[in-house]
Scaffold this active site. Structure first.
Site, PDB file in Angstrom:
ATOM      1  N   GLY A 293      57.555  32.882 -27.242  1.00 29.94           N
ATOM      2  CA  GLY A 293      57.600  31.933 -27.664  1.00 29.94           C
ATOM      3  C   GLY A 293      57.127  31.140 -27.969  1.00 29.94           C
ATOM      4  N   ASN A 294      57.263  29.477 -28.292  1.00 26.50           N
ATOM      5  CA  ASN A 294      55.565  28.761 -27.778  1.00 26.50           C
ATOM      6  C   ASN A 294      55.940  27.689 -26.945  1.00 26.50           C
ATOM      7  OD1 ASN A 294      57.144  26.812 -29.309  1.00 26.50           O
ATOM      8  ND2 ASN A 294      57.410  28.229 -30.255  1.00 26.50           N
ATOM      9  N   ARG A 295      55.426  26.638 -26.777  1.00 28.38           N
ATOM     10  CA  ARG A 295      54.951  26.203 -25.895  1.00 28.38           C
ATOM     11  C   ARG A 295      56.482  24.067 -26.555  1.00 28.38           C
ATOM     12  NH1 ARG A 295      51.831  26.281 -21.562  1.00 28.38           N
ATOM     13  NH2 ARG A 295      50.885  28.174 -21.646  1.00 28.38           N
TER      14      ARG A 295
END
Ligand code: C5P
Length: 221
Positions: A29-31
């Protein structure tokens, strides 16, 4: 801002960050928090647009008066965007889309094995949804807007990305530690395919959203 200047328009906004599953409990995932995309959806609705918000894993409440479609992966987001774009006057891709996904999905939880090194994770490319939308417009005159997070040479990289993606507007954010991602505020430059540059000073994401809609409304005429 002219109020209700998007009345009669349909806009599609993607928000959040995609998750690419490795097994039933893990993902890449990412932020991205989704705050910028949600601000875009709220402000467009306030200006009278019919809004479809494609939300990828944002921990935010559905905004009132907005059609929200929840997605998880880049491939799901791509299907949802294609479906929604058919009637859209503008599509704004604010979501952080994973460039790669695991090549394989393990239906059971991946386990560590005593005395053995882990297997490397093989990745495959995801399609570039923004570039596809721009290359294959669902309607003539449909506006396609992208976002880019850059850490250095922000303007030069932004210009190159605008051309590469073929979109009409590209919102370029400078990112760094504690900057933009998850924050309530950001600073950006909106680059247009016609060469214009609109700097947006540091401020609330609603303000940047309204600037994007000003530019969109202007171009829709
Ligand atoms: O290439 P980069 O990831 O910096 O581009 C960011 C822009 O492209 C964002 O608008 C994002 O929503 C979009 N994007 C996409 N599909 C991808 C990767 C990025 O639509 N696979």
């Amino acid at each position: 801002t002219a109020d209700r200047d998007l009345a009669g328009r349909h806009v599609v906004v993607s928000a959040g960050g995609t998750r690419e599953p490795l097994d039933p409990v893990r993902f890449l995932g990412n932020r991205s928090s989704g705050k910028q995309g949600y601000a875009l959806a709220r402000t467009a609705a306030a200006r009278g647009a019919r809004v479809t918000l494609l939300s990828a894993n944002a921990a935010l409440p559905d905004p009132a008066g907005v059609d929200v479609v929840h997605v998880t992966t880049a491939m799901e987001l791509r299907d949802a965007v294609r479906q929604a774009a058919g009637t859209a006057d503008a599509v704004v891709m604010a979501a952080a889309v994973a460039d790669f996904r695991p090549a394989a999905y393990a239906t059971g939880k991946i386990k560590k094995q005593e005395g053995k090194e882990p297997e490397p994770v093989a990745l495959v490319r995801n399609p570039d949804i923004l570039a596809e939308l721009a290359a294959d417009r669902a309607r003539p005159g449909q506006l396609i807007v992208g976002f880019a997070a850059e850490t250095d040479d922000v303007l030069a990289n932004g210009r190159a990305k605008l051309r590469r993606k073929g979109c009409d507007l590209l919102v370029v954010n400078e990112v760094g530690e504690n900057k933009t991602f998850g924050a309530e505020e950001s600073e950006a430059v909106v680059l247009a395919a016609d060469g214009s540059e609109t700097p947006v000073p540091y401020g609330r994401k609603e303000n940047l959203a309204d600037t994007v809609w000003d530019l969109v409304a202007n171009r829709l005429g």
